[in-house]
Design a protein around this motif. Structure first.
Motif, PDB file in Angstrom:
ATOM      1  N   GLY A  53      27.147   0.274  76.075  1.00 23.62           N
ATOM      2  CA  GLY A  53      27.719   1.494  76.635  1.00 23.62           C
ATOM      3  C   GLY A  53      27.359   1.730  78.087  1.00 23.62           C
ATOM      4  N   PRO A  75      29.623   2.482  69.141  1.00 23.66           N
ATOM      5  CA  PRO A  75      29.861   1.847  70.441  1.00 23.66           C
ATOM      6  C   PRO A  75      30.918   2.545  71.290  1.00 23.66           C
ATOM      7  CG  PRO A  75      29.686   0.196  68.741  1.00 23.66           C
ATOM      8  CD  PRO A  75      29.646   1.524  68.045  1.00 23.66           C
ATOM      9  N   GLN A  76      31.968   3.087  70.662  1.00 26.69           N
ATOM     10  CA  GLN A  76      33.028   3.674  71.503  1.00 26.69           C
ATOM     11  C   GLN A  76      32.562   4.979  72.158  1.00 26.69           C
ATOM     12  OE1 GLN A  76      32.977   3.509  68.247  1.00 26.69           O
ATOM     13  NE2 GLN A  76      34.102   5.139  67.195  1.00 26.69           N
ATOM     14  N   HIS A  77      31.560   5.658  71.575  1.00 23.48           N
ATOM     15  CA  HIS A  77      31.062   6.904  72.163  1.00 23.48           C
ATOM     16  C   HIS A  77      29.762   6.717  72.933  1.00 23.48           C
ATOM     17  CE1 HIS A  77      34.182   8.979  70.096  1.00 23.48           C
ATOM     18  NE2 HIS A  77      33.683   8.775  68.896  1.00 23.48           N
TER      19      HIS A  77
END
Lengths: 311, 95
Positions: A133, A272-274
């Motif tokens: 990230g 992972p996306q946040h």
């Protein structure tokens, strides 16, 4: 290695050894404090020479700002009568055993360092970077892979503030030694720069050396400068708001750590996306909170002497 | 060009050593503090020259932090330590 580089390193090392010795052994306490501050300065350069700019940045931000201010302010409050003159007479009894112990410890550390697995964990970190990230491996380790350690570090700082506040009231009320009419003007000029650099370092932490600790140290340096120029903690800020600011970093960190358990049920497992937004939130909250905590350490106690001056 | 930057950095580090002598010899606290401030300024220049030699961009940030924090130590010194601690550096007699 270039011969000039070798000469540079040798000179740096020599100066550091002399300063370290002076910092511990100078009879004059002020000389010891200045030696220690200069030792910090050269340590930052040494970290640069060792190609560890992240540590150099942290050393610069903490060593050049708050550490020196804390030591000098402490020196100003010490009882001037009993300066440490007794150290020099006890070389055989005091220094020799400790030097032997220090030498043994250093040898042991050297042996342990040589026994460490050679490539370290660089490979593992670099392999995990796509899911981190952030772009900076150091920030990824601090706030994602090993976020638990950073959480505990912030908890320790908060504990230090709590312990200090339990010892008594703030010591800032002591009157400054000399009038300094130009100081408020200087601080008015410098304080915005401190704020700007704080946020610059917070932003920079995402993709290079920087991050919450150096940013917090810079913010604290700015606040301490304002306090030295005569600013007082405003009345409406003492009590609950100040305590909230002190705890904000730890609380935000814990809320994120527990919050992400909704996704996979694992403490600190960012989805992972946040991850980028979560890490940015934690970093900003931790940075500002660290700044307030370090300033509270300089205050030396819960601010009670309220005069309502500019903040 | 790299050698030139390194030689410059080395020269400035030698200056730091000279300032170091003043830090150690004093005699007054203000002498030590001022040579300390000089060392800080020199360190900024050393870092920028090392950036020229190595190209590591973070060195500019380190130099920036040193530059912006340069006032801290002197201000604390003036407000909290000086002048009560302006002792001469002669060895004191044992009580």
């Amino acid at each position: 290695m270039h011969p000039v580089e070798m000469l540079f390193d040798a000179l740096l090392l020599l100066s550091m050894v002399v300063l370290a010795w002076q910092g511990v052994h100078a009879r004059n306490l002020f000389r010891a404090v200045v030696s220690f501050m200069m030792f910090g300065l050269l340590t930052a350069v040494a970290w640069v020479r060792l190609e560890a700019p992240d540590i150099a940045l942290a050393e610069a931000a903490l060593g050049a700002g708050l550490t020196g201010a804390l030591l000098l302010a402490t020196l100003g409050r010490l009882d001037q009568g009993g300066r440490a003159t007794r150290l020099r007479t006890t070389f055989m009894r005091f220094s020799l055993p400790w030097m032997a112990l220090g030498l043994a410890g250093t040898t042991l550390l050297l042996a342990v360092t040589l026994a460490l697995p050679a490539p370290g964990l660089d490979e593992a970190v670099l392999r995990a970077m796509p899911a981190a990230g952030v772009d900076s491996p150091v920030t990824a380790v601090l706030l994602n892979f090993r976020a638990w350690d950073t959480l505990l570090e912030i908890a320790v700082m908060l504990l230090a503030v709590v312990a200090l506040w339990s010892l008594g009231q703030d010591v800032l009320a002591s009157t400054p030694r000399l009038p300094a009419p130009a100081l408020p003007a200087l601080v008015r000029l410098l304080f915005p720069l401190f704020l700007l650099s704080t946020f610059y370092l917070l932003w920079r932490g995402g993709h290079g050396p920087g991050g919450a600790f150096p940013a917090g140290a810079l913010l604290a340096a700015g606040l301490v400068l304002a306090l030295l120029a005569g600013a007082r903690v405003p009345e409406r800020m003492t009590g609950a708001p100040l305590r909230c600011a002190l705890a904000a970093g730890l609380l935000a960190f814990l809320m994120v750590a527990v919050g992400v358990m909704a996704d996979r049920g694992v403490f600190f497992a960012y989805p992972p996306q946040h991850a980028p937004i979560l890490i940015a939130m934690v970093e900003i909250a931790a940075g500002l909170s660290i700044g307030v905590m370090l300033t509270a350490l300089f205050l030396g106690g819960e601010p009670t002497d309220v005069e309502g001056g500019p903040s | 060009m790299t050698a030139f930057y390194l030689a410059g950095a080395l020269f400035l580090l030698a200056n730091v050593v000279v300032a170091l002598a003043r830090v150690l010899r004093g005699p007054t606290a203000a002498d030590r503090m001022l040579s300390g401030a000089l060392m800080g300024t020199t360190a900024v220049a050393v870092l920028l020259l090392l950036y020229g030699a190595t190209g590591i961009e973070a060195l500019i940030d380190v130099a920036l932090i040193f530059a912006i924090l340069a006032a801290m130590a002197v201000v604390t010194f003036v407000r909290r330590t000086w002048p009560e601690d302006a002792d001469e550096d002669r060895p004191r007699e044992e009580p």
